[in-house]
Design an enzyme around this catalytic site. Sequence first.
Site, PDB file in Angstrom:
ATOM      1  N   LYS A  11      46.388  45.347  45.566  1.00  0.00           N
ATOM      2  CA  LYS A  11      45.189  44.542  45.786  1.00  0.00           C
ATOM      3  C   LYS A  11      45.158  43.369  44.826  1.00  0.00           C
ATOM      4  O   LYS A  11      45.390  43.597  43.636  1.00  0.00           O
ATOM      5  CB  LYS A  11      43.977  45.446  45.573  1.00  0.00           C
TER       6      LYS A  11
ATOM      7  N   LYS B 256      46.175  46.907  40.904  1.00  0.00           N
ATOM      8  CA  LYS B 256      45.016  46.050  41.154  1.00  0.00           C
ATOM      9  C   LYS B 256      44.990  44.957  40.102  1.00  0.00           C
ATOM     10  O   LYS B 256      44.962  45.229  38.902  1.00  0.00           O
ATOM     11  CB  LYS B 256      43.749  46.892  41.093  1.00  0.00           C
TER      12      LYS B 256
HETATM   13  C1  PBG Z   1      35.602  47.818  42.212  1.00  0.00           C
HETATM   14  C2  PBG Z   1      36.090  47.033  43.377  1.00  0.00           C
HETATM   15  C3  PBG Z   1      36.161  45.648  43.498  1.00  0.00           C
HETATM   16  C4  PBG Z   1      36.685  45.380  44.770  1.00  0.00           C
HETATM   17  C5  PBG Z   1      36.902  46.606  45.385  1.00  0.00           C
HETATM   18  N1  PBG Z   1      36.551  47.621  44.495  1.00  0.00           N
HETATM   19  C6  PBG Z   1      35.693  44.580  42.578  1.00  0.00           C
HETATM   20  C7  PBG Z   1      36.315  44.361  41.286  1.00  0.00           C
HETATM   21  O1  PBG Z   1      37.280  45.015  40.898  1.00  0.00           O
HETATM   22  O2  PBG Z   1      35.807  43.506  40.592  1.00  0.00           O
HETATM   23  C8  PBG Z   1      36.945  44.028  45.353  1.00  0.00           C
HETATM   24  C9  PBG Z   1      37.167  43.984  46.820  1.00  0.00           C
HETATM   25  C10 PBG Z   1      37.073  42.635  47.419  1.00  0.00           C
HETATM   26  O3  PBG Z   1      37.067  41.587  46.749  1.00  0.00           O
HETATM   27  O4  PBG Z   1      36.985  42.575  48.655  1.00  0.00           O
HETATM   28  N2  PBG Z   1      34.647  48.784  42.586  1.00  0.00           N
END
Ligand code: PBG
Length: 335
Positions: A258, A205
């Site tokens: 992601k 991520k």
């Molecule tokens: C954290 C989380 C995030 C997203 C999914 N889980 C936000 C982040 O890491 O700041 C982002 C998903 C998206 O942008 O669609 N709980």
Amino acid sequence: MTLPPYPTSRPRRLRLTPGLRDMVRETRLSPKDFVYPLFVRHGKGIRHEIASMPGQYQWSVDRLPAEAESIARLGIPAVILFGIPAQKDPLGEENFAPDGIVQQAIRAIKQAVPEMVVITDVCLCEYTDHGHCGILHEGGPPLPQGYVLNDPTLDVLGKVAVSHAEAGADVVAPSGMMDGMVAAIRSALDAAQWEHVPILSYAVKYASSFYGPFREAAESPPAFGDRKSHQMDPANAREALREAALDVLEGADMLMVKPALPYLDVIRRVKDAHPELPLAAYNVSGEYAMLKAAAANGWLDERGVILETLTAIKRGGADLILTYHAKEAAGWLSE
Ligand code: PBG
């Protein structure tokens, strides 16, 4: 094999008719590939549109059964839940409360559509008053003030995962990028006799600017600073292999990359490195907002760019796609 040159070879022959093109198509998108994200909040009768994500809503629990049925009717097998708690605090207590918002939502969906696969996002950022993904360091150097403490956060993540499993979650998906999070959650689940609950790890991520609209949707922007001390640097791809390998060793059942579209190379590399595990890609909020905004302006053909994007993510190596486009795309695919 050496291909005969033109004019013996004419690749255009196989593109002549829709029937031929369909016959030789390598990648086929299906509603079964999709996981649909849902935002849930306290209250009654709420279906609140998210300004930066037209067509996406925050739902109250009472409206979830009808929404889950409409998702299932489209052939989409799974949802992932994000909760907006009534109150935020330093530890994110509602995250592991038996009657927390996500726990309520799981029960409502499983009751309405028992076969729906309910995945939960396991992180602290939506629940903490500071909006960070873990417990913060309050002392002095050598750690910076406000540093997300790794190991104390793991204990909380374990509690959250067990609480989601108790409420009926089919899969838990840790997204906080803490080192050791998969192992910690696995041992917490196993100790509570939830050894059959799989972990979908947000293994790779990135610290991405494409999460902007999500932070509005989930009301979870960090109160200060950013997430760069735990989420990955967008410049790194080899490091993705290390993150993925560690999570496999810790017992992840599925991996995730992601965001998706700007990281197709990473999706491909992780898929090739771990072909034995299902790989998910998260087509994130900013990717959705981008296409929706361009389509609303008449600058891009909406259906064309959405289906092309999702096909590209699958072609890149994703077995599952978490996407806000799931419902519209499933509708188009079944026409
Ligand atoms: C954290 C989380 C995030 C997203 C999914 N889980 C936000 C982040 O890491 O700041 C982002 C998903 C998206 O942008 O669609 N709980």
